[in-house]
Design a protein around this motif. Structure first.
Motif, PDB file in Angstrom:
ATOM      1  N   SER A  73      -7.584   4.959  61.665  1.00  0.00           N
ATOM      2  CA  SER A  73      -7.284   4.342  60.378  1.00  0.00           C
ATOM      3  C   SER A  73      -8.437   4.598  59.413  1.00  0.00           C
ATOM      4  CB  SER A  73      -7.082   2.831  60.536  1.00  0.00           C
ATOM      5  OG  SER A  73      -5.865   2.535  61.181  1.00  0.00           O
ATOM      6  N   MET A  74      -8.111   4.930  58.160  1.00  0.00           N
ATOM      7  CA  MET A  74      -9.142   5.207  57.162  1.00  0.00           C
ATOM      8  C   MET A  74      -8.724   4.606  55.816  1.00  0.00           C
ATOM      9  SD  MET A  74     -10.535   9.049  58.000  1.00  0.00           S
ATOM     10  CE  MET A  74      -9.107   9.894  57.344  1.00  0.00           C
ATOM     11  N   SER A  75      -9.696   4.472  54.922  1.00  0.00           N
ATOM     12  CA  SER A  75      -9.444   3.951  53.576  1.00  0.00           C
ATOM     13  C   SER A  75     -10.056   4.908  52.560  1.00  0.00           C
ATOM     14  CB  SER A  75     -10.079   2.574  53.396  1.00  0.00           C
ATOM     15  OG  SER A  75      -9.621   1.669  54.373  1.00  0.00           O
ATOM     16  N   TYR A  76      -9.261   5.316  51.585  1.00  0.00           N
ATOM     17  CA  TYR A  76      -9.778   6.194  50.531  1.00  0.00           C
ATOM     18  C   TYR A  76     -10.470   5.343  49.460  1.00  0.00           C
ATOM     19  CZ  TYR A  76      -9.952   9.485  46.649  1.00  0.00           C
ATOM     20  OH  TYR A  76     -10.384  10.271  45.603  1.00  0.00           O
ATOM     21  N   ILE A  77     -11.613   5.792  48.996  1.00  0.00           N
ATOM     22  CA  ILE A  77     -12.430   5.016  48.064  1.00  0.00           C
ATOM     23  C   ILE A  77     -11.667   4.626  46.801  1.00  0.00           C
ATOM     24  CG2 ILE A  77     -13.422   7.131  47.066  1.00  0.00           C
ATOM     25  CD1 ILE A  77     -15.095   3.644  47.406  1.00  0.00           C
ATOM     26  N   GLY A  78     -10.834   5.530  46.284  1.00  0.00           N
ATOM     27  CA  GLY A  78     -10.077   5.218  45.077  1.00  0.00           C
ATOM     28  C   GLY A  78      -9.122   4.066  45.269  1.00  0.00           C
ATOM     29  N   ALA A 104      -2.054   8.549  47.673  1.00  0.00           N
ATOM     30  CA  ALA A 104      -1.561   8.727  49.033  1.00  0.00           C
ATOM     31  C   ALA A 104      -2.723   9.161  49.921  1.00  0.00           C
ATOM     32  CB  ALA A 104      -0.465   9.776  49.072  1.00  0.00           C
ATOM     33  N   MET A 105      -2.620   8.897  51.223  1.00  0.00           N
ATOM     34  CA  MET A 105      -3.697   9.195  52.163  1.00  0.00           C
ATOM     35  C   MET A 105      -4.091  10.675  52.117  1.00  0.00           C
ATOM     36  SD  MET A 105      -5.753   8.094  54.415  1.00  0.00           S
ATOM     37  CE  MET A 105      -6.696   8.633  55.819  1.00  0.00           C
ATOM     38  N   VAL A 125      -6.280  -0.734  55.016  1.00  0.00           N
ATOM     39  CA  VAL A 125      -6.090   0.578  55.635  1.00  0.00           C
ATOM     40  C   VAL A 125      -5.085   1.349  54.803  1.00  0.00           C
ATOM     41  CG1 VAL A 125      -5.297   1.821  57.687  1.00  0.00           C
ATOM     42  CG2 VAL A 125      -6.473  -0.365  57.953  1.00  0.00           C
ATOM     43  N   ASP A 126      -5.363   2.618  54.551  1.00  0.00           N
ATOM     44  CA  ASP A 126      -4.371   3.487  53.919  1.00  0.00           C
ATOM     45  C   ASP A 126      -3.528   4.144  55.002  1.00  0.00           C
ATOM     46  OD1 ASP A 126      -4.918   3.185  51.146  1.00  0.00           O
ATOM     47  OD2 ASP A 126      -6.755   4.346  51.382  1.00  0.00           O
ATOM     48  N   LYS A 127      -2.233   4.086  54.822  1.00  0.00           N
ATOM     49  CA  LYS A 127      -1.309   4.658  55.797  1.00  0.00           C
ATOM     50  C   LYS A 127      -0.743   5.977  55.287  1.00  0.00           C
ATOM     51  CE  LYS A 127      -1.669   1.207  58.683  1.00  0.00           C
ATOM     52  NZ  LYS A 127      -2.214   1.349  60.034  1.00  0.00           N
TER      53      LYS A 127
END
Length: 322
Positions: free
Chosen positions: A195-200, A304-305, A223-225
């Protein structure tokens, strides 16, 4: 609205200030122990370990966003995690009370859940495996206890997973840099979800909380999916950068053996290494978290991820402007 961002000179804080400063709605103040290279005119130098320094700086502030933290894998001595992350929380709350401030947004971490858990929600039991996670959980407990006697406060806690994006130099950047350089070797089978999160998106969510979640005590995983597994991440990186990725895979036990070797080398030389047993363990672990609550809150991620990954790769490795 006058908002104090404590610890805003780092990666997330700088991006957050950049976003929020575009609106005339906010009067922003950055409090950090280090000067901000991007926003020096709104930065005041102070440490969360010094409550007396915080108090006058918070005069007139309506909400605090607490980002200050010790978060690296190799902080020494380990007591710094608890000094900054836990005592820093206590100092911030006490300084806020003196100034009559009743709104705080705190960036905690999914590290409080520990490794290899099955898609934990916000109600999942805490089981941190390292000092960073333990200190973040202790900081949350300080907030929980505070709220019991300060029920008129508005507390928003965000537990982001690993954050990536252009300008970041953390674990995701190091991984992508290895892939881009052709020196990458997969440890394990690569099927572990990450799982990751984009700064924007994470900074947009923090602003969303400022505007929309103005009452009660709220906790959100961020979390960005969809979740990529490590093989997916390697594949997308190779595709975006148009490079061939080595297919060699090293068994997990050999990777951990190498990590322990670098631990010994770091101890002997007193130098910080880019490889360690903790980083190998985190790389191979399943780090997948549920973000249904955040995504059902009314918030819509701007990116989007895969778009976030593409933006980072283009800026950092193809030197393109976005």
């Amino acid at each position: 609205m006058k908002i104090a961002i404590i610890g805003g000179s780092g990666f997330v804080g700088t991006q957050l200030i950049q976003r929020m400063s575009k609106s005339a709605t906010y009067d922003l103040l950055n409090i950090d122990k280090q000067q901000s290279e991007t926003f020096p005119t709104i930065t005041h130098i102070a440490n969360v370990l010094d409550k007396d320094a915080l108090v006058p700086l918070l005069a007139g502030v309506e909400a605090v966003i607490l980002l200050a933290a010790e978060h690296r894998d190799d902080v020494s001595p380990t007591s710094l995690y608890y000094d900054v992350n836990v005592q820093g929380m206590r100092n911030t709350l006490e300084a806020m009370e003196i100034q009559g401030i009743k709104r705080i947004i705190f960036t905690s971490s999914v590290a409080i859940y520990g490794l290899n858990k099955v898609n934990p929600t916000e109600d999942f039991p805490a089981d941190p495996f390292n000092h960073y996670g333990k200190s973040k959980w202790e900081a949350e407990q300080v907030l929980q206890n505070w709220y019991k006697t300060h029920g008129d406060w508005n507390v928003n806690i965000v537990r982001p997973t690993v954050i990536f994006g252009e300008g970041n130099r953390g674990n995701v950047f190091n991984l992508l840099n290895q892939i881009a350089s052709g020196k990458f070797m997969m440890i394990g089978n690569g099927e572990n979800k990450k799982s990751m999160s984009y700064i924007g998106n994470i900074i947009a969510f923090l602003e969303f909380l400022v505007v929309e979640k103005t009452s009660a005590y709220n906790v959100y995983n961020y979390v960005d999916k969809p979740d990529f597994n490590t093989n997916d991440l390697v594949h997308h990186t190779g595709e975006i950068l148009a490079i061939k990725i080595p297919t060699l895979k090293i068994p997990y036990f050999l990777g951990m053996l190498g990590g322990y070797g670098f631990d010994v080398l770091a101890f002997i030389t007193r130098k910080k290494m880019t490889i360690s047993s903790v980083r190998v363990k985190k790389f191979c672990a399943v780090t997948q978290y549920d973000s249904t609550k955040a995504m059902s809150s009314g918030f819509v991620p701007p990116y989007a991820m895969e778009e976030g990954l593409k933006r980072m790769l283009k800026v950092e490795f193809l030197k393109e402007k976005i």
